[in-house]
Write an enzyme that holds these catalytic residues in place. Structure first.
Site, PDB file in Angstrom:
ATOM      1  N   HIS A 181       0.840  -1.203   0.000  1.00 54.53           N
ATOM      2  CA  HIS A 181       0.000   0.000   0.000  1.00 54.53           C
ATOM      3  C   HIS A 181       0.871   1.247   0.000  1.00 54.53           C
ATOM      4  O   HIS A 181       2.095   1.152   0.027  1.00 54.53           O
ATOM      5  CB  HIS A 181      -1.029  -0.026   1.137  1.00 54.53           C
ATOM      6  CG  HIS A 181      -0.434  -0.055   2.509  1.00 54.53           C
ATOM      7  ND1 HIS A 181       0.127   1.045   3.106  1.00 54.53           N
ATOM      8  CD2 HIS A 181      -0.322  -1.059   3.391  1.00 54.53           C
ATOM      9  CE1 HIS A 181       0.552   0.721   4.302  1.00 54.53           C
ATOM     10  NE2 HIS A 181       0.308  -0.555   4.496  1.00 54.53           N
ATOM     11  N   HIS A 225       3.841   1.710   2.382  1.00 54.52           N
ATOM     12  CA  HIS A 225       5.098   1.023   2.041  1.00 54.52           C
ATOM     13  C   HIS A 225       5.887   1.839   1.024  1.00 54.52           C
ATOM     14  O   HIS A 225       7.116   1.915   1.080  1.00 54.52           O
ATOM     15  CB  HIS A 225       4.821  -0.362   1.448  1.00 54.52           C
ATOM     16  CG  HIS A 225       4.079  -1.273   2.372  1.00 54.52           C
ATOM     17  ND1 HIS A 225       3.018  -2.034   1.963  1.00 54.52           N
ATOM     18  CD2 HIS A 225       4.231  -1.537   3.681  1.00 54.52           C
ATOM     19  CE1 HIS A 225       2.556  -2.738   2.969  1.00 54.52           C
ATOM     20  NE2 HIS A 225       3.268  -2.445   4.037  1.00 54.52           N
ATOM     21  N   CYS A 231      -6.382 -14.289  23.731  1.00 51.40           N
ATOM     22  CA  CYS A 231      -7.523 -14.636  22.876  1.00 51.40           C
ATOM     23  C   CYS A 231      -7.104 -15.792  21.987  1.00 51.40           C
ATOM     24  O   CYS A 231      -6.151 -15.658  21.219  1.00 51.40           O
ATOM     25  CB  CYS A 231      -7.951 -13.446  22.009  1.00 51.40           C
ATOM     26  SG  CYS A 231      -9.116 -13.956  20.717  1.00 51.40           S
ATOM     27  N   CYS A 249      -7.357 -14.884  18.217  1.00 49.32           N
ATOM     28  CA  CYS A 249      -6.248 -14.055  17.706  1.00 49.32           C
ATOM     29  C   CYS A 249      -4.911 -14.761  17.905  1.00 49.32           C
ATOM     30  O   CYS A 249      -3.890 -14.318  17.363  1.00 49.32           O
ATOM     31  CB  CYS A 249      -6.164 -12.717  18.440  1.00 49.32           C
ATOM     32  SG  CYS A 249      -7.653 -11.736  18.433  1.00 49.32           S
ATOM     33  N   CYS A 257     -13.269 -10.477  23.219  1.00 50.47           N
ATOM     34  CA  CYS A 257     -12.565 -10.088  21.998  1.00 50.47           C
ATOM     35  C   CYS A 257     -13.573  -9.586  20.964  1.00 50.47           C
ATOM     36  O   CYS A 257     -14.499 -10.318  20.595  1.00 50.47           O
ATOM     37  CB  CYS A 257     -11.776 -11.271  21.425  1.00 50.47           C
ATOM     38  SG  CYS A 257     -11.081 -10.855  19.816  1.00 50.47           S
ATOM     39  N   HIS A 269     -13.632 -11.858  17.769  1.00 49.25           N
ATOM     40  CA  HIS A 269     -14.105 -13.243  17.830  1.00 49.25           C
ATOM     41  C   HIS A 269     -15.316 -13.457  18.740  1.00 49.25           C
ATOM     42  O   HIS A 269     -15.863 -14.553  18.798  1.00 49.25           O
ATOM     43  CB  HIS A 269     -12.953 -14.167  18.261  1.00 49.25           C
ATOM     44  CG  HIS A 269     -11.814 -14.137  17.293  1.00 49.25           C
ATOM     45  ND1 HIS A 269     -10.708 -13.333  17.456  1.00 49.25           N
ATOM     46  CD2 HIS A 269     -11.642 -14.784  16.120  1.00 49.25           C
ATOM     47  CE1 HIS A 269      -9.905 -13.494  16.426  1.00 49.25           C
ATOM     48  NE2 HIS A 269     -10.438 -14.370  15.603  1.00 49.25           N
ATOM     49  N   LYS A 288      -7.157   7.487   9.085  1.00 47.28           N
ATOM     50  CA  LYS A 288      -6.250   6.357   8.938  1.00 47.28           C
ATOM     51  C   LYS A 288      -6.846   5.424   7.882  1.00 47.28           C
ATOM     52  O   LYS A 288      -8.052   5.233   7.831  1.00 47.28           O
ATOM     53  CB  LYS A 288      -6.195   5.634  10.296  1.00 47.28           C
ATOM     54  CG  LYS A 288      -5.105   4.624  10.441  1.00 47.28           C
ATOM     55  CD  LYS A 288      -5.185   4.065  11.866  1.00 47.28           C
ATOM     56  CE  LYS A 288      -4.672   2.665  11.957  1.00 47.28           C
ATOM     57  NZ  LYS A 288      -3.327   2.371  11.994  1.00 47.28           N
ATOM     58  N   LYS A 339      -8.882  -1.351   6.065  1.00 48.11           N
ATOM     59  CA  LYS A 339      -9.733  -2.187   5.215  1.00 48.11           C
ATOM     60  C   LYS A 339     -11.186  -2.093   5.664  1.00 48.11           C
ATOM     61  O   LYS A 339     -12.096  -2.072   4.845  1.00 48.11           O
ATOM     62  CB  LYS A 339      -9.269  -3.646   5.291  1.00 48.11           C
ATOM     63  CG  LYS A 339      -8.041  -3.882   4.448  1.00 48.11           C
ATOM     64  CD  LYS A 339      -7.796  -5.360   4.255  1.00 48.11           C
ATOM     65  CE  LYS A 339      -6.385  -5.565   3.729  1.00 48.11           C
ATOM     66  NZ  LYS A 339      -5.625  -6.544   4.465  1.00 48.11           N
TER      67      LYS A 339
HETATM   68  N1  MSP Z   1       7.176  -5.953   9.358  1.00 51.27           N
HETATM   69  C1  MSP Z   1       7.178  -4.757  10.123  1.00 51.27           C
HETATM   70  C2  MSP Z   1       8.478  -4.000   9.943  1.00 51.27           C
HETATM   71  C3  MSP Z   1       9.701  -4.740  10.336  1.00 51.27           C
HETATM   72  S1  MSP Z   1      11.148  -3.794  10.054  1.00 51.27           S
HETATM   73  C4  MSP Z   1      12.358  -4.688  10.719  1.00 51.27           C
HETATM   74  C5  MSP Z   1       6.020  -3.856   9.709  1.00 51.27           C
HETATM   75  N2  MSP Z   1       5.464  -4.085   8.511  1.00 51.27           N
HETATM   76  S2  MSP Z   1       4.247  -3.241   7.895  1.00 51.27           S
HETATM   77  O1  MSP Z   1       3.939  -3.869   6.633  1.00 51.27           O
HETATM   78  O2  MSP Z   1       3.182  -3.136   8.829  1.00 51.27           O
HETATM   79  O3  MSP Z   1       4.791  -1.798   7.663  1.00 51.27           O
HETATM   80  C6  MSP Z   1       5.905  -1.560   6.829  1.00 51.27           C
HETATM   81  C7  MSP Z   1       6.217  -0.073   6.746  1.00 51.27           C
HETATM   82  O4  MSP Z   1       5.110   0.626   6.174  1.00 51.27           O
HETATM   83  C8  MSP Z   1       6.478   0.570   8.097  1.00 51.27           C
HETATM   84  O5  MSP Z   1       7.526   1.501   8.009  1.00 51.27           O
HETATM   85  C9  MSP Z   1       5.179   1.271   8.389  1.00 51.27           C
HETATM   86  O6  MSP Z   1       5.318   2.371   9.232  1.00 51.27           O
HETATM   87  C10 MSP Z   1       4.816   1.731   7.006  1.00 51.27           C
HETATM   88  N3  MSP Z   1       3.417   2.072   6.918  1.00 51.27           N
HETATM   89  C11 MSP Z   1       2.352   1.257   7.120  1.00 51.27           C
HETATM   90  N4  MSP Z   1       1.209   2.011   6.956  1.00 51.27           N
HETATM   91  C12 MSP Z   1       1.520   3.275   6.657  1.00 51.27           C
HETATM   92  C13 MSP Z   1       0.827   4.441   6.274  1.00 51.27           C
HETATM   93  N5  MSP Z   1      -0.492   4.498   6.188  1.00 51.27           N
HETATM   94  N6  MSP Z   1       1.558   5.539   5.947  1.00 51.27           N
HETATM   95  C14 MSP Z   1       2.942   5.522   5.934  1.00 51.27           C
HETATM   96  N7  MSP Z   1       3.604   4.445   6.275  1.00 51.27           N
HETATM   97  C15 MSP Z   1       2.937   3.346   6.765  1.00 51.27           C
HETATM   98  O7  MSP Z   1       5.684  -2.951  10.457  1.00 51.27           O
END
Ligand code: MSP
Length: 476
Positions: free
Chosen positions: A18, A21, A124, A127, A143, A146, A293, A296
């Site tokens: 998304h 990332h 839980c 979860c 929860c 669930h 924020k 989904k």
């Molecule tokens: N797997 C862990 C990171 C481990 S690093 C050793 C994780 N993954 S994540 O998929 O949830 O998030 C990956 C990156 O995307 C993180 O830097 C997170 O902050 C960023 N973002 C997730 N949602 C975001 C937004 N809506 N906006 C900006 N960045 C966001 O956390």
């Protein structure tokens, strides 16, 4: 200058990429390109975080082996990175057997700081995880996902003794030896560090099967964070290879939600290993959708592939690197995106390039190799730009470049070279030559942000000026 080592957070592969990332990748890519232009060798890591129950359950729900599920998703992330024009040098997957083996060696090296203890809390079974006492109270003991009662459960976990390292971490952060950016996040981390307890770093295998086994304890599996954080050094071959050409990392890009893991647990692991702390951890804000924020359940998740499909790569990079602030939360809306695309990118820059190229071609403006080279060299000496880039204020640096673009637009309108040409062709050529060279300098400064556009401009204003096709055609 030392080689640069730049890292990005590795996303969980339980969903598709998304826009959040994309932000990690794009910020790292800008810095990497900026450093490479200075002739510095850059190592740039990206990868995927592939262990844990959520991922395992997703694979099971789809009826495919978890190994196949994570591989397919890792490939999707790889392709996504390429679609963003981002060029990491390394891509690490945490389910790679080599990473798993090296993480086990790392665990062994820090074992003096690890101890077993019983963890008791509200659990839980749906979860497959514990919740905090606060959540228990907020949800009245049930929860919400669930609709089942939480159970009081106790299990054995291994803990990392954060308390051994707190004073050193505090000192490093306070003195900016481990610089946390932006400053308000540094203050936040220092406050969190004060009451940070030791952290649980394993789970009984019966509660977490998809993960790396704890060495010498068949019944325990590492919890995701130790495994995930270690990627930044296993990708360099640690602990078997000498990593001093790259470590300590120069900058680690992470989102604000995972800063505390990077600013507390990660430094503890590094100190336990006797490794230096990273120089900078840059925590970017979140991308919001219409001020909310993205989630989904609200159904407001913006798919980056949609944006790329409709507008193409550089418009995407333009919006996310200029209008999404490097440090603070910023809003994405299709209206804002479209306004930035048409009003600024296509109008301020696209039309300018077109207009200048047409006028310069018509009046036979000649650019020498020397003048082009000089314009490029001088661009790289721009102190204000360099300072903003060195301070990682990328969106501000981009704003700064844009003021230069607006200035050229203003000058071309004020100087009216097309009118001047009617009476004094030489004078008109002089004006155009100056504007062309300024545009070449701008293309140089744009190149970390908009590499394709920058190249297009430089190709247009070579020693022979050619009128390009429109730079930013909308796709659909
Ligand atoms: N797997 C862990 C990171 C481990 S690093 C050793 C994780 N993954 S994540 O998929 O949830 O998030 C990956 C990156 O995307 C993180 O830097 C997170 O902050 C960023 N973002 C997730 N949602 C975001 C937004 N809506 N906006 C900006 N960045 C966001 O956390």
């Amino acid at each position: 200058m030392k080689n640069q080592y730049i890292t990005t957070a590795i996303p969980y592969v339980n969903g598709k990429p998304h826009v959040g990332h994309a932000l990690d990748y794009l910020l790292a890519d800008v810095y990497s390109r900026y450093k490479k232009e200075q002739g510095i060798s850059v190592r740039f890591q990206a990868g995927t975080d592939e262990h844990g129950n959520k991922i395992f359950n997703k694979a099971t729900a789809q009826g495919i082996p978890v190994e196949q599920y994570v591989e397919e998703n890792a490939n999707i992330f790889r392709e996504f990175i390429a679609k963003l024009g981002v060029e990491p040098t390394d891509f690490i997957r945490t389910s790679d057997p080599e990473h798993e083996r090296l993480v086990q060696l790392i665990w062994d090296k820090i074992k003096d700081h690890i101890y077993p203890s019983d963890y008791e809390g509200w659990y839980c079974s749906g979860c497959e995880g514990f919740i905090t006492d606060k959540e228990y109270e907020e949800n009245n003991g049930i929860c919400p996902d669930h609709q089942t009662k939480y159970e009081r459960l106790s299990e054995k976990n291994y803990y990392l003794r954060i308390s051994n390292f707190k004073p050193q971490i505090k000192e490093a952060i306070e003195n900016d030896r481990l610089k946390i950016l932006p400053d308000f996040r540094k203050k936040e981390v220092l406050r969190l560090l004060e009451d940070s307890p030791d952290v649980s770093i394993s789970r009984p295998r019966k509660n977490l099967s998809w993960g790396i086994s704890v060495p010498h304890d068949e019944d325990q599996v590492m919890y995701v964070w130790i495994d995930a954080l270690a990627n930044y050094i296993t990708v360099l071959g640690y602990p078997e290879k000498d990593i001093s050409d790259y470590w300590p990392a120069d900058v680690q890009f992470v989102g604000k939600d995972i800063l505390r893991f990077h600013a507390i647990i990660w430094p503890s692991i590094l100190l336990a290993l006797g490794l230096e702390l990273p120089k900078v951890i840059l925590s970017h804000g979140h991308v919001l959708a219409n001020g909310q924020k993205m989630s989904k359940s609200i159904g407001n998740v913006i798919d980056p592939i949609d944006i790329l499909g409709k507008y193409g790569l550089d418009p995407f990079r333009y919006f996310f690197l200029r209008h999404i602030d490097t440090f603070a939360d910023s809003d994405f809306t299709w209206e804002k995106f479209d306004a930035a695309y048409s009003g600024e990118l296509a109008n301020d820059l696209g039309n300018l390039v077109q207009r200048l190229a047409v006028l310069s071609q018509k009046d036979n403006v000649e650019l020498s190799v020397e003048s082009i080279e000089r314009a490029k060299e001088n661009a790289h000496k721009d102190a204000e730009y360099n300072q903003l880039m060195d301070e990682f204020k990328f969106s501000k640096a981009f704003d700064y470049v844009w003021t230069k673009i607006q200035q050229i637009n203003k000058d071309i309108n004020d100087l009216q070279p097309w009118s001047v040409a009617k009476t004094d062709l030489e004078k008109a050529k002089e004006i155009l030559l100056d504007l062309d060279l300024r545009l070449i300098a701008i293309a140089e400064l744009l190149s970390p942000f908009l590499p394709t556009t920058s190249k297009n401009i430089l190709d247009t204003f070579g020693t022979e000026i050619v009128v390009p096709k429109p730079l930013f055609p909308k796709k659909a």
